[in-house]
Design a protein around this motif. Sequence first.
Motif, mmCIF file in Angstrom:
data_model
loop_
_atom_site.group_PDB
_atom_site.id
_atom_site.type_symbol
_atom_site.label_atom_id
_atom_site.label_comp_id
_atom_site.label_asym_id
_atom_site.label_seq_id
_atom_site.Cartn_x
_atom_site.Cartn_y
_atom_site.Cartn_z
ATOM 1 N N ALA A 245 0.828 -1.203 0.000
ATOM 2 C CA ALA A 245 0.000 0.000 0.000
ATOM 3 C C ALA A 245 0.863 1.255 0.000
ATOM 4 O O ALA A 245 1.970 1.276 0.551
ATOM 5 C CB ALA A 245 -0.919 -0.008 1.215
ATOM 6 N N GLY A 246 0.318 2.319 -0.607
ATOM 7 C CA GLY A 246 0.995 3.606 -0.547
ATOM 8 C C GLY A 246 0.800 4.248 0.811
ATOM 9 O O GLY A 246 1.735 4.373 1.597
ATOM 10 N N GLU A 269 -2.977 -1.166 -2.693
ATOM 11 C CA GLU A 269 -3.829 0.014 -2.690
ATOM 12 C C GLU A 269 -2.986 1.294 -2.642
ATOM 13 O O GLU A 269 -2.002 1.378 -1.911
ATOM 14 C CB GLU A 269 -4.759 -0.007 -1.475
ATOM 15 N N ALA A 270 -3.417 2.294 -3.375
ATOM 16 C CA ALA A 270 -2.776 3.602 -3.234
ATOM 17 C C ALA A 270 -3.143 4.214 -1.890
ATOM 18 O O ALA A 270 -2.287 4.735 -1.172
ATOM 19 C CB ALA A 270 -3.194 4.519 -4.372
ATOM 20 N N LEU A 271 -4.440 4.143 -1.548
ATOM 21 C CA LEU A 271 -4.923 4.598 -0.245
ATOM 22 C C LEU A 271 -5.848 3.535 0.325
ATOM 23 O O LEU A 271 -6.842 3.159 -0.301
ATOM 24 C CB LEU A 271 -5.681 5.921 -0.362
ATOM 25 N N ALA A 307 -8.885 -2.709 -4.853
ATOM 26 C CA ALA A 307 -9.153 -1.334 -5.266
ATOM 27 C C ALA A 307 -7.933 -0.456 -5.117
ATOM 28 O O ALA A 307 -7.056 -0.699 -4.287
ATOM 29 C CB ALA A 307 -10.291 -0.759 -4.434
ATOM 30 N N THR A 308 -7.906 0.604 -5.893
ATOM 31 C CA THR A 308 -6.873 1.616 -5.731
ATOM 32 C C THR A 308 -7.168 2.507 -4.536
ATOM 33 O O THR A 308 -6.266 2.898 -3.807
ATOM 34 C CB THR A 308 -6.744 2.423 -7.030
ATOM 35 N N VAL A 309 -8.424 2.834 -4.300
ATOM 36 C CA VAL A 309 -8.858 3.468 -3.050
ATOM 37 C C VAL A 309 -9.814 2.494 -2.371
ATOM 38 O O VAL A 309 -10.872 2.177 -2.913
ATOM 39 C CB VAL A 309 -9.538 4.822 -3.305
ATOM 40 N N TYR A 310 -9.429 2.015 -1.212
ATOM 41 C CA TYR A 310 -10.172 0.968 -0.512
ATOM 42 C C TYR A 310 -10.659 1.515 0.820
ATOM 43 O O TYR A 310 -9.855 1.819 1.706
ATOM 44 C CB TYR A 310 -9.247 -0.227 -0.309
#
Length: 492
Positions: A245-246, A269-271, A307-310
């Motif tokens: 994750a980011g 995930e990015a966030l 997801a990229t935003v989870y």
Amino acid sequence: MGRTRAGLVGACVIHVVLVLPAPAHAAQPGAVCDRQPVLSSSPPSGAVAVNPAVDSDLTAKTASSPPGTTFWLAPGTHSLGTDPFGQVAPKDGDVYLGAPGSVLDGRGVNQAAFTQQAHDVTIRGLTVRGFAAPQDQGVVNHDSGDGWVIEDSTIEDNQGAGLMAGAREVVRRTCLRNNGQYGLNAYQAGDGITGLVVEDSEITGNNTGDWEHKVPGCGCSGGAKFWAVNGADLRRNWVHGNHGAGLWADTDNNDFLVEDNVFEANEAEALFYETSYNLVLRGNVFRGNTVAMGREFAGRGDNFPVATVYLSESGGEPRVPARTSSIEITGNVFQDNWSGITLWENADRFCNSPANTSTGYCTKVASSSSCTAGTIATSPAHEDCRWKTQHVDIHGNTFSFDRGRVGCTAFCGRMALLSNYGTFPDWSPYKGYAVADAITFAQDNHWHGNSYDGPWSFVVHDTSKSVDAPAWQAEPYGQDACSAFAGGSPRC
């Protein structure tokens, strides 16, 4: 902690390097690694000069100087002796200035660089590398002292967390790179972190130790990890290429503003916003994220919508004081990520449930004693013992996706709003599809006024239901009113 869903506590992340075109803009926000300004070329008046040729000179001079002393680290490599517990213990108000070319090197021996809980310490223009912090421990601000300011510095190639956070900490124009577990670990015993600021910084290549594979389900990695932080501003950072994750906010975080950042090529995930509250996510760019995790899930036939935003058991809660009482996701650009935004709620995860991996924590609006067999089934415990994904407003975003550029054939290009079928424990009042019905229809979660380009699909209610855009917009779901598909502009 962890990627909690039915049948999954943690996910192994394989390291896949995604090669992306260079950003079109000339000046990348937060691009500070290897671009630090020339500062403190000579010692300021009254500063104590530290000699790199004298081993542990920084430790000794810090110990013998009064609080509020300014130390100037001369060019060269500074060391802290051969004891694993060789370290620097600042006093309140101490300032550490690195001359150009000054490096504090743990040489793979020392566990921590700056320790103890002095207040209002400043570190500027210094490179800190090569420290061997144990799991979940940090190198700089090891003991999460309050009021620290870390500016124009580089913290890289350490084990554990490069940097820990305390209350009112400011991290500005700093490179957090290639650290073994986290770039930043915002955790403080007693959960007292408030007013955290991370801005104009670069967070890249962290979790080199691949901790989610090393300790499956640990939930112990990320470019930056936040635990029970009450108030954080994360802006104009470049969060990219992290092995997992980011940014990961895990357990009882609240009042986050995440704006004008670039999230790029993070493997997971990015966030990831988990069992937390009240967030504004606006004006960010998400590019090429979650591809490694998506490929791993698809490769084993797992249809969960990574997801990229989870948002996992996270939502707006007006009873928890913050600058907002919702989660608002607006004005962001999503380009060629594995997927989009997933709103998820685990029906089996609630206060005192064995499925709650944040052991010992309850929601901020319930008492642990009320969330037990015999009381949890009645109001208000029934409503308050779950971390709810609720009051989420997703509007004014642009989502573009090309299967060829991402390199996927299945389980990608998805948006999701769902829960699982509740099954345990025996005393749970949330069995069956009660939570899936609630998150889908009754908890004020809305997409509207967005723009889509590409072959998007929508997972809704539970993993068995995947619909196209017209069905997503139609009753009973009624999502993405006024949104445009096939690259158009929102209609109202």
